[in-house]
Design a protein around this motif. Structure first.
Motif, PDB file in Angstrom:
ATOM      1  N   VAL A   1     -36.564 -25.352   6.254  1.00 55.90           N
ATOM      2  CA  VAL A   1     -37.601 -25.119   7.259  1.00 55.90           C
ATOM      3  C   VAL A   1     -38.860 -25.830   6.790  1.00 55.90           C
ATOM      4  CG1 VAL A   1     -38.944 -23.395   8.493  1.00 55.90           C
ATOM      5  CG2 VAL A   1     -36.587 -22.880   7.823  1.00 55.90           C
ATOM      6  N   ASP A   2     -39.413 -26.663   7.663  1.00 59.13           N
ATOM      7  CA  ASP A   2     -40.613 -27.422   7.345  1.00 59.13           C
ATOM      8  C   ASP A   2     -41.749 -26.492   6.915  1.00 59.13           C
ATOM      9  OD1 ASP A   2     -43.243 -28.918   8.105  1.00 59.13           O
ATOM     10  OD2 ASP A   2     -41.675 -30.463   8.068  1.00 59.13           O
ATOM     11  N   LEU A   3     -42.498 -26.912   5.933  1.00 56.43           N
ATOM     12  CA  LEU A   3     -43.605 -26.110   5.407  1.00 56.43           C
ATOM     13  C   LEU A   3     -44.629 -25.769   6.490  1.00 56.43           C
ATOM     14  CD1 LEU A   3     -44.898 -24.859   2.878  1.00 56.43           C
ATOM     15  CD2 LEU A   3     -46.008 -27.052   2.477  1.00 56.43           C
ATOM     16  N   LYS A   4     -44.785 -26.648   7.472  1.00 55.12           N
ATOM     17  CA  LYS A   4     -45.743 -26.423   8.551  1.00 55.12           C
ATOM     18  C   LYS A   4     -45.321 -25.286   9.483  1.00 55.12           C
ATOM     19  CE  LYS A   4     -47.184 -31.218   8.536  1.00 55.12           C
ATOM     20  NZ  LYS A   4     -47.179 -32.483   9.266  1.00 55.12           N
ATOM     21  N   ALA A   5     -44.115 -24.773   9.314  1.00 52.26           N
ATOM     22  CA  ALA A   5     -43.628 -23.697  10.168  1.00 52.26           C
ATOM     23  C   ALA A   5     -44.417 -22.412   9.960  1.00 52.26           C
ATOM     24  CB  ALA A   5     -42.145 -23.434   9.907  1.00 52.26           C
ATOM     25  N   GLY A   6     -45.067 -22.284   8.820  1.00 52.60           N
ATOM     26  CA  GLY A   6     -45.835 -21.075   8.547  1.00 52.60           C
ATOM     27  C   GLY A   6     -44.927 -19.950   8.078  1.00 52.60           C
ATOM     28  N   THR A   7     -45.327 -18.746   8.378  1.00 54.17           N
ATOM     29  CA  THR A   7     -44.592 -17.566   7.946  1.00 54.17           C
ATOM     30  C   THR A   7     -43.319 -17.390   8.764  1.00 54.17           C
ATOM     31  OG1 THR A   7     -46.687 -16.516   7.400  1.00 54.17           O
ATOM     32  CG2 THR A   7     -44.766 -15.093   7.553  1.00 54.17           C
ATOM     33  N   ILE A   8     -42.238 -17.088   8.077  1.00 55.95           N
ATOM     34  CA  ILE A   8     -40.951 -16.848   8.733  1.00 55.95           C
ATOM     35  C   ILE A   8     -40.700 -15.344   8.736  1.00 55.95           C
ATOM     36  CG2 ILE A   8     -38.461 -17.210   8.597  1.00 55.95           C
ATOM     37  CD1 ILE A   8     -39.109 -19.842   7.145  1.00 55.95           C
ATOM     38  N   ASP A   9     -40.316 -14.822   9.884  1.00 55.30           N
ATOM     39  CA  ASP A   9     -40.000 -13.398  10.004  1.00 55.30           C
ATOM     40  C   ASP A   9     -38.640 -13.156   9.348  1.00 55.30           C
ATOM     41  OD1 ASP A   9     -39.566 -10.774  10.659  1.00 55.30           O
ATOM     42  OD2 ASP A   9     -39.709 -11.065  12.829  1.00 55.30           O
ATOM     43  N   LYS A  10     -38.667 -12.665   8.118  1.00 52.82           N
ATOM     44  CA  LYS A  10     -37.439 -12.468   7.347  1.00 52.82           C
ATOM     45  C   LYS A  10     -36.495 -11.485   8.053  1.00 52.82           C
ATOM     46  CE  LYS A  10     -35.808 -11.313   2.730  1.00 52.82           C
ATOM     47  NZ  LYS A  10     -36.187 -10.934   1.380  1.00 52.82           N
ATOM     48  N   ASN A  11     -37.036 -10.440   8.666  1.00 54.99           N
ATOM     49  CA  ASN A  11     -36.186  -9.458   9.356  1.00 54.99           C
ATOM     50  C   ASN A  11     -35.427 -10.093  10.505  1.00 54.99           C
ATOM     51  OD1 ASN A  11     -36.906  -7.332   7.680  1.00 54.99           O
ATOM     52  ND2 ASN A  11     -38.724  -6.890   8.883  1.00 54.99           N
ATOM     53  N   LYS A  12     -36.070 -10.996  11.219  1.00 55.20           N
ATOM     54  CA  LYS A  12     -35.414 -11.691  12.324  1.00 55.20           C
ATOM     55  C   LYS A  12     -34.259 -12.543  11.803  1.00 55.20           C
ATOM     56  CE  LYS A  12     -36.810 -14.065  16.505  1.00 55.20           C
ATOM     57  NZ  LYS A  12     -37.920 -14.732  17.189  1.00 55.20           N
ATOM     58  N   ALA A  13     -34.498 -13.218  10.675  1.00 49.45           N
ATOM     59  CA  ALA A  13     -33.450 -14.039  10.070  1.00 49.45           C
ATOM     60  C   ALA A  13     -32.304 -13.168   9.561  1.00 49.45           C
ATOM     61  CB  ALA A  13     -34.025 -14.881   8.941  1.00 49.45           C
ATOM     62  N   LEU A  14     -32.634 -12.032   8.960  1.00 49.33           N
ATOM     63  CA  LEU A  14     -31.594 -11.149   8.438  1.00 49.33           C
ATOM     64  C   LEU A  14     -30.768 -10.523   9.553  1.00 49.33           C
ATOM     65  CD1 LEU A  14     -33.506  -9.407   5.526  1.00 49.33           C
ATOM     66  CD2 LEU A  14     -31.660 -11.077   5.347  1.00 49.33           C
ATOM     67  N   ASP A  15     -31.374 -10.304  10.723  1.00 51.66           N
ATOM     68  CA  ASP A  15     -30.614  -9.788  11.863  1.00 51.66           C
ATOM     69  C   ASP A  15     -29.515 -10.759  12.267  1.00 51.66           C
ATOM     70  OD1 ASP A  15     -32.052  -7.485  12.007  1.00 51.66           O
ATOM     71  OD2 ASP A  15     -33.378  -8.184  13.615  1.00 51.66           O
ATOM     72  N   CYS A  16     -29.772 -12.036  12.057  1.00 54.92           N
ATOM     73  CA  CYS A  16     -28.809 -13.067  12.429  1.00 54.92           C
ATOM     74  C   CYS A  16     -27.573 -12.989  11.532  1.00 54.92           C
ATOM     75  CB  CYS A  16     -29.459 -14.431  12.324  1.00 54.92           C
ATOM     76  SG  CYS A  16     -28.348 -15.792  12.648  1.00 54.92           S
ATOM     77  N   ASN A  17     -27.802 -12.797  10.241  1.00 52.64           N
ATOM     78  CA  ASN A  17     -26.679 -12.821   9.320  1.00 52.64           C
ATOM     79  C   ASN A  17     -27.095 -12.130   8.023  1.00 52.64           C
ATOM     80  OD1 ASN A  17     -24.680 -13.510   7.482  1.00 52.64           O
ATOM     81  ND2 ASN A  17     -24.368 -15.496   8.401  1.00 52.64           N
ATOM     82  N   ASN A  18     -26.245 -11.264   7.527  1.00 53.67           N
ATOM     83  CA  ASN A  18     -26.594 -10.525   6.318  1.00 53.67           C
ATOM     84  C   ASN A  18     -26.418 -11.348   5.048  1.00 53.67           C
ATOM     85  OD1 ASN A  18     -23.855 -10.604   6.122  1.00 53.67           O
ATOM     86  ND2 ASN A  18     -23.534  -8.404   6.190  1.00 53.67           N
ATOM     87  N   LYS A  19     -26.033 -12.632   5.167  1.00 55.44           N
ATOM     88  CA  LYS A  19     -25.858 -13.476   4.000  1.00 55.44           C
ATOM     89  C   LYS A  19     -27.109 -14.297   3.686  1.00 55.44           C
ATOM     90  CE  LYS A  19     -22.162 -15.376   5.756  1.00 55.44           C
ATOM     91  NZ  LYS A  19     -20.984 -16.227   5.984  1.00 55.44           N
ATOM     92  N   VAL A  20     -28.189 -14.083   4.434  1.00 56.24           N
ATOM     93  CA  VAL A  20     -29.406 -14.869   4.246  1.00 56.24           C
ATOM     94  C   VAL A  20     -30.046 -14.511   2.917  1.00 56.24           C
ATOM     95  CG1 VAL A  20     -31.735 -15.268   5.111  1.00 56.24           C
ATOM     96  CG2 VAL A  20     -29.833 -15.084   6.714  1.00 56.24           C
ATOM     97  N   THR A  21     -30.423 -15.537   2.161  1.00 57.20           N
ATOM     98  CA  THR A  21     -31.147 -15.320   0.917  1.00 57.20           C
ATOM     99  C   THR A  21     -32.417 -16.136   0.960  1.00 57.20           C
ATOM    100  OG1 THR A  21     -29.988 -17.118  -0.198  1.00 57.20           O
ATOM    101  CG2 THR A  21     -29.052 -14.896  -0.424  1.00 57.20           C
ATOM    102  N   THR A  22     -33.405 -15.718   0.200  1.00 57.87           N
ATOM    103  CA  THR A  22     -34.665 -16.463   0.184  1.00 57.87           C
ATOM    104  C   THR A  22     -34.951 -16.957  -1.207  1.00 57.87           C
ATOM    105  OG1 THR A  22     -35.879 -14.426  -0.190  1.00 57.87           O
ATOM    106  CG2 THR A  22     -35.661 -15.183   2.087  1.00 57.87           C
TER     107      THR A  22
END
Length: 55
Positions: A34-55
């Motif tokens: 994800v491009d740095l200019k994207a700003g803050t990413i809603d981690k909960n939204k990403a985790l709803d997509c898939n429980n394999k998401v890591t940061t």
């Protein structure tokens, strides 16, 4: 057979999450830049997509 998806995006939006949900399978791995200019990413939204998401 394993598949890897390399995705470069400017933002995490509903369209991207929909694609990830549709492609999700045990033999699929996603590597997302994800491009740095994207700003803050809603981690909960990403985790709803898939429980394999890591940061």
């Amino acid at each position: 057979m394993e598949h890897a998806f390399l995705i470069m995006t400017l933002e995490v939006n509903d369209g991207l999450l929909k694609i990830l949900r549709q492609l999700d399978a045990p033999n699929h791995d996603f590597f997302i830049h994800v491009d740095l200019k994207a700003g803050t990413i809603d981690k909960n939204k990403a985790l709803d997509c898939n429980n394999k998401v890591t940061t």
